[in-house]
Design a protein around this motif. Sequence first.
Motif, PDB file in Angstrom:
ATOM      1  N   VAL A 172      -0.567   6.807  -4.971  1.00  0.00           N
ATOM      2  CA  VAL A 172       0.998   6.537  -4.269  1.00  0.00           C
ATOM      3  C   VAL A 172       2.225   7.233  -3.766  1.00  0.00           C
ATOM      4  O   VAL A 172       3.086   8.025  -3.941  1.00  0.00           O
ATOM      5  N   SER A 173       0.960   9.033  -5.027  1.00  0.00           N
ATOM      6  CA  SER A 173       2.496  10.340  -4.568  1.00  0.00           C
ATOM      7  C   SER A 173       1.957  11.140  -3.496  1.00  0.00           C
ATOM      8  O   SER A 173       2.956  11.568  -2.727  1.00  0.00           O
ATOM      9  N   ARG A 174       1.044  10.319  -2.499  1.00  0.00           N
ATOM     10  CA  ARG A 174       0.448  10.355  -1.294  1.00  0.00           C
ATOM     11  C   ARG A 174       1.063   9.573  -0.454  1.00  0.00           C
ATOM     12  O   ARG A 174       1.896  10.227   0.832  1.00  0.00           O
ATOM     13  N   VAL A 175       0.549   7.939  -0.157  1.00  0.00           N
ATOM     14  CA  VAL A 175       1.113   7.657   0.948  1.00  0.00           C
ATOM     15  C   VAL A 175       2.190   6.537   0.762  1.00  0.00           C
ATOM     16  O   VAL A 175       2.157   5.058   1.043  1.00  0.00           O
ATOM     17  N   GLY A 176       2.126   6.115  -1.211  1.00  0.00           N
ATOM     18  CA  GLY A 176       3.461   5.067  -1.600  1.00  0.00           C
ATOM     19  C   GLY A 176       2.853   4.073  -2.110  1.00  0.00           C
ATOM     20  O   GLY A 176       1.207   3.922  -1.876  1.00  0.00           O
ATOM     21  N   ARG A 177       3.041   2.852  -2.260  1.00  0.00           N
ATOM     22  CA  ARG A 177       3.073   1.431  -3.310  1.00  0.00           C
ATOM     23  C   ARG A 177       2.627   0.722  -2.035  1.00  0.00           C
ATOM     24  O   ARG A 177       1.709   0.193  -1.994  1.00  0.00           O
ATOM     25  N   ASP A 178       2.747   0.716  -0.932  1.00  0.00           N
ATOM     26  CA  ASP A 178       2.489  -0.761   0.140  1.00  0.00           C
ATOM     27  C   ASP A 178       0.637   0.253   0.316  1.00  0.00           C
ATOM     28  O   ASP A 178      -0.003  -0.927   0.434  1.00  0.00           O
ATOM     29  N   LEU A 179       0.646   1.127   1.066  1.00  0.00           N
ATOM     30  CA  LEU A 179      -0.555   1.514   1.397  1.00  0.00           C
ATOM     31  C   LEU A 179      -1.850   1.103   0.371  1.00  0.00           C
ATOM     32  O   LEU A 179      -2.805   1.199   0.162  1.00  0.00           O
ATOM     33  N   TYR A 180      -0.804   1.701  -0.948  1.00  0.00           N
ATOM     34  CA  TYR A 180      -1.976   1.661  -2.155  1.00  0.00           C
ATOM     35  C   TYR A 180      -2.650   0.183  -2.526  1.00  0.00           C
ATOM     36  O   TYR A 180      -3.516  -0.090  -3.162  1.00  0.00           O
ATOM     37  N   GLU A 181      -1.290  -0.967  -2.696  1.00  0.00           N
ATOM     38  CA  GLU A 181      -1.535  -2.036  -2.840  1.00  0.00           C
ATOM     39  C   GLU A 181      -2.412  -2.311  -1.993  1.00  0.00           C
ATOM     40  O   GLU A 181      -3.484  -3.782  -2.105  1.00  0.00           O
ATOM     41  N   LYS A 182      -2.696  -2.237  -0.435  1.00  0.00           N
ATOM     42  CA  LYS A 182      -3.666  -3.443   0.244  1.00  0.00           C
ATOM     43  C   LYS A 182      -4.757  -2.200   0.592  1.00  0.00           C
ATOM     44  O   LYS A 182      -5.490  -3.983   0.625  1.00  0.00           O
ATOM     45  N   PHE A 183      -5.007  -1.233   0.549  1.00  0.00           N
ATOM     46  CA  PHE A 183      -5.902  -0.424   0.576  1.00  0.00           C
ATOM     47  C   PHE A 183      -7.173   0.284  -0.547  1.00  0.00           C
ATOM     48  O   PHE A 183      -8.255   0.413  -0.430  1.00  0.00           O
ATOM     49  N   PHE A 184      -6.221   0.412  -1.457  1.00  0.00           N
ATOM     50  CA  PHE A 184      -6.827   0.855  -2.933  1.00  0.00           C
ATOM     51  C   PHE A 184      -7.530  -0.301  -3.696  1.00  0.00           C
ATOM     52  O   PHE A 184      -8.221  -0.006  -4.771  1.00  0.00           O
ATOM     53  N   ARG A 185      -5.764  -0.584  -4.281  1.00  0.00           N
ATOM     54  CA  ARG A 185      -6.169  -1.164  -5.977  1.00  0.00           C
ATOM     55  C   ARG A 185      -6.730  -2.077  -6.101  1.00  0.00           C
ATOM     56  O   ARG A 185      -8.102  -2.640  -6.904  1.00  0.00           O
ATOM     57  N   GLY A 186      -6.651  -3.282  -5.061  1.00  0.00           N
ATOM     58  CA  GLY A 186      -7.614  -4.132  -5.924  1.00  0.00           C
ATOM     59  C   GLY A 186      -9.343  -4.041  -4.473  1.00  0.00           C
ATOM     60  O   GLY A 186      -9.933  -4.229  -5.275  1.00  0.00           O
ATOM     61  N   TYR A 187      -9.894  -3.201  -4.091  1.00  0.00           N
ATOM     62  CA  TYR A 187     -10.628  -2.824  -3.909  1.00  0.00           C
ATOM     63  C   TYR A 187     -11.364  -1.984  -5.523  1.00  0.00           C
ATOM     64  O   TYR A 187     -12.130  -2.171  -5.604  1.00  0.00           O
ATOM     65  N   THR A 188     -10.274  -0.909  -5.994  1.00  0.00           N
ATOM     66  CA  THR A 188     -11.019  -0.202  -6.802  1.00  0.00           C
ATOM     67  C   THR A 188     -10.989  -1.120  -8.339  1.00  0.00           C
ATOM     68  O   THR A 188     -11.521  -0.667  -8.724  1.00  0.00           O
ATOM     69  N   ARG A 189     -10.274  -2.544  -8.136  1.00  0.00           N
ATOM     70  CA  ARG A 189     -10.435  -3.014  -8.968  1.00  0.00           C
ATOM     71  C   ARG A 189     -11.682  -3.539  -9.338  1.00  0.00           C
ATOM     72  O   ARG A 189     -11.927  -4.256 -10.262  1.00  0.00           O
ATOM     73  N   LYS A 190     -11.965  -3.648  -8.241  1.00  0.00           N
ATOM     74  CA  LYS A 190     -13.485  -4.037  -7.826  1.00  0.00           C
ATOM     75  C   LYS A 190     -14.742  -4.018  -8.103  1.00  0.00           C
ATOM     76  O   LYS A 190     -15.586  -4.101  -8.899  1.00  0.00           O
ATOM     77  N   GLN A 191     -14.375  -2.505  -7.952  1.00  0.00           N
ATOM     78  CA  GLN A 191     -15.750  -1.545  -7.640  1.00  0.00           C
ATOM     79  C   GLN A 191     -15.664  -0.829  -9.375  1.00  0.00           C
ATOM     80  O   GLN A 191     -16.949  -1.181  -9.597  1.00  0.00           O
ATOM     81  N   TRP A 192     -14.754  -0.873 -10.122  1.00  0.00           N
ATOM     82  CA  TRP A 192     -15.226  -0.633 -11.128  1.00  0.00           C
ATOM     83  C   TRP A 192     -14.215  -1.659 -12.478  1.00  0.00           C
ATOM     84  O   TRP A 192     -14.845  -1.257 -13.640  1.00  0.00           O
ATOM     85  N   GLY A 193     -14.164  -2.503 -11.645  1.00  0.00           N
ATOM     86  CA  GLY A 193     -13.649  -3.282 -13.095  1.00  0.00           C
ATOM     87  C   GLY A 193     -12.325  -3.021 -13.954  1.00  0.00           C
ATOM     88  O   GLY A 193     -12.099  -3.387 -14.922  1.00  0.00           O
ATOM     89  N   LEU A 194     -12.073  -2.131 -13.508  1.00  0.00           N
ATOM     90  CA  LEU A 194     -10.854  -1.188 -13.974  1.00  0.00           C
ATOM     91  C   LEU A 194      -9.239  -1.483 -12.876  1.00  0.00           C
ATOM     92  O   LEU A 194      -9.807  -0.951 -11.551  1.00  0.00           O
ATOM     93  N   ASP A 195      -8.163  -1.554 -13.241  1.00  0.00           N
ATOM     94  CA  ASP A 195      -7.064  -0.972 -12.832  1.00  0.00           C
ATOM     95  C   ASP A 195      -7.333   0.279 -12.306  1.00  0.00           C
ATOM     96  O   ASP A 195      -7.228   1.440 -13.205  1.00  0.00           O
TER      97      ASP A 195
END
Length: 380
Positions: free
Chosen positions: A138-161
Amino acid sequence: MLDWFVVGAGFAGSVIAERLASQRGDSVLVIDRRSHLGGNAYDRLDASGILIHQYGPHIFHTNSDAIVQYLSNFTEWRPYEHRVLASVDGQLLPIPINRTTINRLYGLSLTTEEDVEAFYAAQAEQVADIATSEDVVVSRVGRDLYEKFFRGYTRKQWGLDPSELDRSVTARVPARTNDDDRYFLDKFQAMPLHGYSRMFDRMLNHPNIAVMLETDYEEIRRSIPARNVIYTGAIDEYFGYCFGRLPYRSLRFEHLTCDCEWYQPVAVVNYPQDKPFTRITEYKHLTGQNHPRTSLTFEYPCDSGDPYYPIPRQDNQELYNRYRQLAEQTENVRFVGRLATYRYYNMDQIVGQALAEFRRIQGEFPPCAEPILQTGTSSP
């Protein structure tokens, strides 16, 4: 008595075993509890005759000429530059995020790197202390790109937010300002021409190396005497989990073959949003194989199963440090590789680590050192 007992036939164990045998003339026994060489890089022909990676895609890339030169003793190469798309909002978009990603996602026409940098800056959030993976993005590209590309993938990959994970998790994935859609930027990017398994077969094909597969170290460690041990398995397992188990994230692989020549436009498509799996791999993109059918692997991260990814959190690192201190006190056993050092490494980094360990061995004592103790006599 054996000179060396090498536990694990992946990159770390195989590279050290080859060097010990070919450069020192030492006798080496390599064991692995799996039924094949190559560790997680193992590839095989499936029922349709398509070369697949049993444990998900392994793409070789490095900036080290020395590592390429070493591995080239055992394989020829097929040039290959890896590209990944992410399925986001009904589109397949380049990842890492670049200018093409931004323009297609938001319907923009940014033309210069300065335009893209200004877009990121306008979206970015101020974060006083960048400590977590969420903070990095979020400090690099903001909240929208974080939600679209990173948050869901990371939660699936690691089982953690991402807010619960060390910043190193997402720091590995850059946001670019140009149209370069290559996943890696290393100067050498290629695949072993005939596959990883063929490379490992050649690496361990030496008269001084014996190999035992489907063999558990605990079952034979006291029955086969050796001067020294190279241990590439899980460090907590070696010490009987005396401080507790180190947490890992595992994967479940679903392999299938389709009656079509191609399934997707690139080797890997990520699914950060609405699917239970994280990505689909289509192997013919990687191997260059010609075949009327195509084989895929769907990856489902999970908590149980083989250990693949150390979970990067401070408390886990502190637990590993306790095992590391114990390892440093254990005579005649060297801990090398991902599982033994509780850290995620790329394949070239593991090769580099193994070659560095061999150089340390060369510097510490000459070949044919006298025995000091037998395998397994060090204990926690």
